[in-house]
Write a protein that holds these residues in place. Structure first.
Motif, mmCIF file in Angstrom:
data_model
loop_
_atom_site.group_PDB
_atom_site.id
_atom_site.type_symbol
_atom_site.label_atom_id
_atom_site.label_comp_id
_atom_site.label_asym_id
_atom_site.label_seq_id
_atom_site.Cartn_x
_atom_site.Cartn_y
_atom_site.Cartn_z
ATOM 1 N N GLU A 67 0.833 -1.201 0.000
ATOM 2 C CA GLU A 67 0.000 0.000 0.000
ATOM 3 C C GLU A 67 0.869 1.253 0.000
ATOM 4 N N ASP A 71 1.121 4.117 -2.977
ATOM 5 C CA ASP A 71 1.024 5.551 -2.707
ATOM 6 C C ASP A 71 2.135 6.304 -3.431
ATOM 7 N N ALA A 74 1.571 6.337 -7.195
ATOM 8 C CA ALA A 74 0.522 7.295 -7.551
ATOM 9 C C ALA A 74 1.053 8.724 -7.547
ATOM 10 N N GLU A 75 1.943 9.023 -6.598
ATOM 11 C CA GLU A 75 2.522 10.361 -6.548
ATOM 12 C C GLU A 75 3.418 10.616 -7.758
ATOM 13 N N ARG A 78 1.035 11.261 -10.574
ATOM 14 C CA ARG A 78 0.337 12.541 -10.401
ATOM 15 C C ARG A 78 1.242 13.703 -10.800
ATOM 16 N N ASP A 87 -5.910 15.432 -6.869
ATOM 17 C CA ASP A 87 -5.504 15.008 -5.538
ATOM 18 C C ASP A 87 -4.961 13.587 -5.559
ATOM 19 N N HIS A 88 -4.270 13.246 -4.496
ATOM 20 C CA HIS A 88 -3.623 11.932 -4.405
ATOM 21 C C HIS A 88 -4.633 10.792 -4.476
ATOM 22 N N ALA A 89 -5.726 10.892 -3.753
ATOM 23 C CA ALA A 89 -6.700 9.794 -3.700
ATOM 24 C C ALA A 89 -7.279 9.512 -5.077
ATOM 25 N N THR A 90 -7.602 10.561 -5.825
ATOM 26 C CA THR A 90 -8.167 10.372 -7.167
ATOM 27 C C THR A 90 -7.131 9.767 -8.103
ATOM 28 N N ARG A 92 -4.555 7.908 -7.291
ATOM 29 C CA ARG A 92 -4.293 6.521 -6.887
ATOM 30 C C ARG A 92 -5.401 5.591 -7.359
ATOM 31 N N ARG A 93 -6.619 6.014 -7.191
ATOM 32 C CA ARG A 93 -7.746 5.191 -7.616
ATOM 33 C C ARG A 93 -7.730 4.984 -9.127
#
Length: 224
Positions: A67, A71, A74-75, A78, A87-90, A92-93
């Motif tokens: 996990e 993260d 994803a960064e 991004r 944003d990070h959550a979007t 990553r998803r």
């Protein structure tokens, strides 16, 4: 059947499954979240993620570490996308949902045939600990006996430790196994370093000289 062969070790990506082009899926998913990006930029974003993952995939040895690795991947993606407000959550998803691995057409019939011939089948691949979760939807998990990943071993092919772990799980000596993969260095040379006969699967293109090669996994049964 070659005397004594009882286990077949199999690489995953490029051998059993193929990554579907992630950039169009990423672009669509980001668009649904209100972030519009060109396919060229989406491809650059995913390329940055893949490059980081390949350099760090051994860190995904268990769920908690995986996990954290996701993260960081994803960064990387991004930042490369350069989308204001993303944003990070979007990110990553979208990154995870853009990933899809499909089995090559020859894979499921070949694995079924090998099982019918009594072979023990072990996937041995450079991947993080989530590999079984990707092979399941592809219909592969139910056809193999075990999955060994480089992240869980702590070393990546061509390191012989990956093959040695797979052999131990299969309860087979090197002389009793065959490994099939799509890379000469990782699979053919790596298996040879562990004393395992290797077969390269190359479904198209010019065949390399001096390497035992098949065009389809359906040809494996005849080699055993």
């Amino acid at each position: 059947m070659t005397a004594g062969v009882k286990a077949v070790l199999l690489d995953a990506l490029g051998t059993l499954v193929e990554l579907q082009p992630p950039a169009p899926r990423l672009r669509r998913l980001l668009g649904q979240a209100g972030f519009h990006v060109s396919e060229e930029r989406a491809a650059a974003g995913f390329a940055a993620e893949i490059a980081y993952y390949l350099d760090h995939h051994l860190e995904g040895s268990d769920r908690e570490r995986l996990e954290r690795l996701r993260d960081r991947c994803a960064e990387e993606m991004r930042r490369a996308l350069e989308l204001p407000g993303l944003d990070h959550a979007t990110a990553r998803r979208a990154m995870l949902e853009a990933l899809e691995f499909r089995p090559y057409p020859d894979v499921l019939p070949a694995l079924s045939e090998l099982r019918e011939r009594g072979m023990t089948l072990v996937v041995a691949s450079n991947w993080d600990c989530s590999l079984p979760e990707w092979l399941g939807p592809a219909g592969i998990t139910e056809l193999v006996d075990a999955v060994v990943t480089s992240a869980e071993v702590g070393a990546a092919k061509p390191d012989p430790r990956v093959f040695e772990r797979a052999l131990a799980i299969a309860d087979a000596a090197p002389s009793e196994a065959l490994h099939v993969g799509d890379k000469v260095d990782n699979d053919v040379e790596g298996a040879a370093a562990a004393g395992v006969r290797a077969v390269l699967v190359q479904r198209d293109g010019e065949l390399p000289a001096g390497v035992e090669t098949v065009r389809s996994l359906r040809e494996l049964a005849a080699l055993l």
